[in-house]
Design a protein around this motif. Structure first.
Motif, short mmCIF file in Angstrom:
data_model
loop_
_atom_site.label_atom_id
_atom_site.label_comp_id
_atom_site.label_asym_id
_atom_site.label_seq_id
_atom_site.Cartn_x
_atom_site.Cartn_y
_atom_site.Cartn_z
N ARG A 72 0.82 -1.07 0.25
CA ARG A 72 -0.04 -0.01 -0.02
C ARG A 72 0.90 1.10 0.07
NH1 ARG A 72 -3.75 -3.12 3.39
NH2 ARG A 72 -2.49 -2.44 5.41
N SER A 122 0.04 -3.88 -12.67
CA SER A 122 -1.33 -4.59 -12.83
C SER A 122 -1.39 -4.76 -14.41
CB SER A 122 -2.25 -3.48 -12.61
OG SER A 122 -2.43 -3.15 -11.26
N ASN A 135 0.79 3.86 -3.22
CA ASN A 135 0.36 5.30 -2.96
C ASN A 135 1.37 6.03 -3.26
OD1 ASN A 135 -2.06 4.35 -1.89
ND2 ASN A 135 -1.31 4.50 0.13
N LYS A 183 2.30 1.03 -9.83
CA LYS A 183 1.28 0.30 -9.47
C LYS A 183 0.60 -0.29 -10.83
CE LYS A 183 -2.24 2.00 -7.35
NZ LYS A 183 -3.09 2.54 -6.46
N LYS A 210 -5.71 8.06 -7.27
CA LYS A 210 -4.55 7.05 -7.14
C LYS A 210 -5.07 5.50 -7.62
CE LYS A 210 -5.70 6.51 -2.34
NZ LYS A 210 -5.16 6.33 -0.76
N ASN A 211 -6.32 5.39 -7.58
CA ASN A 211 -6.78 3.89 -7.93
C ASN A 211 -7.32 3.82 -9.29
OD1 ASN A 211 -6.09 2.69 -5.17
ND2 ASN A 211 -7.72 3.69 -4.29
N ARG A 212 -7.33 4.91 -9.95
CA ARG A 212 -7.94 4.90 -11.33
C ARG A 212 -7.54 3.81 -12.35
NH1 ARG A 212 -9.79 11.26 -11.59
NH2 ARG A 212 -11.02 11.38 -9.92
N VAL A 256 -14.28 6.89 -8.32
CA VAL A 256 -13.10 6.14 -8.01
C VAL A 256 -11.79 7.21 -7.50
CG1 VAL A 256 -10.98 4.41 -8.57
CG2 VAL A 256 -13.43 4.13 -9.31
N PRO A 308 1.82 5.31 -8.02
CA PRO A 308 0.86 4.83 -8.96
C PRO A 308 1.00 4.45 -10.25
CG PRO A 308 0.85 7.32 -8.62
CD PRO A 308 1.89 6.65 -7.91
N VAL A 347 -5.59 1.21 -11.58
CA VAL A 347 -6.05 -0.35 -11.38
C VAL A 347 -7.35 -0.59 -11.80
CG1 VAL A 347 -6.15 -1.63 -9.59
CG2 VAL A 347 -4.19 -0.25 -9.61
N PHE A 348 -8.62 0.38 -11.56
CA PHE A 348 -9.67 0.18 -11.79
C PHE A 348 -10.12 -0.19 -13.32
CE2 PHE A 348 -13.89 2.03 -13.21
CZ PHE A 348 -14.60 0.94 -12.31
#
Length: 221
Positions: free
Chosen positions: A15, A29, A19, A25, A158-160, A155, A22, A162-163
């Motif tokens: 995490r 992914s 964070n 990450k 920072k998570n967009r 969303v 990104p 991955v989504f």
């Protein structure tokens, strides 16, 4: 006791890393999800561990992690700077803008660069885009506005990536199906053409042999 502590520690470290980085990450992914989409497509064709095209999976891994993730990261950063609010109206606006900008660019890039990664020529890559872009874009414009509206409005930034990468697993499988379907059709056409050529050559050989026999008989007389 040690195992749960180790797992919790690794989760915490992941995490923190995710964070802080990104883009990395997103690249990780896509390095997993894109070849997974390729494997799903091959499984749908009836292939298994012994018959999978692992080089194709590697190409999807390279393209997804090294090209798609960075370009998507840049697009997300740009749209977040232009429209920092997170609400439904802004989400719809971003999704619509994407469909006339990043969307066509991404689909074109997929068919073009995947063809080049297969070792085919620039001209073949251009023809690949011309043949397959319209159908892919037609489907994408019906699906991605909904996904991206949710992404941009609900969303966190920072998570967009991955989504979107999870949603793109199905999309990648779809693109792979289009890509390989046409490749199979081209291979079948080539096989038919080769068979016709062989048949023609056999007929010519038979004709030539008949002519030789006739000449020999004529000379014998």
């Amino acid at each position: 006791m040690v195992v749960p502590l180790t797992i919790n520690f690794l989760k915490s470290q992941w995490r923190t890393f995710a964070n802080a980085h990104p883009l990395a990450k997103g690249m990780i992914s896509y390095a997993v999800l894109w070849p997974t989409g390729c494997l799903i497509q091959q499984t749908m064709e009836g292939k298994n561990l012994k018959t999978y095209d692992w080089m194709s999976c590697l190409r999807y891994c390279v393209f997804g992690s090294m090209y798609v993730a960075p370009t998507l990261h840049g697009w997300v950063r740009l749209t977040s700077a232009m429209w920092p609010q997170m609400n439904l109206r802004v989400g719809v606006m971003k999704a619509l803008v994407e469909q006339i900008s990043y969307g066509p660019f991404a689909v074109t890039s997929f068919f073009f660069f995947m063809t080049l990664l297969e070792g085919r020529s620039f001209e073949e890559a251009v023809q690949e885009v011309k043949k397959k872009f319209p159908k892919a874009f037609e489907v994408g414009i019906c699906v991605w506005p909904i996904i991206q509206t949710i992404n941009f409005s609900m969303v966190p930034e920072k998570n967009r990536i991955v989504f979107v990468s999870v949603c793109s697993l199905v999309w990648t499988t779809f693109l792979a199906c289009i890509h390989t379907k046409n490749l199979h059709e081209e291979a079948q056409v080539e096989d038919v053409a080769t068979q016709k050529l062989l048949q023609q050559q056999q007929k010519e050989m038979t004709t030539n042999e008949s002519l030789v026999l006739k000449v020999k008989r004529a000379l014998a007389l």
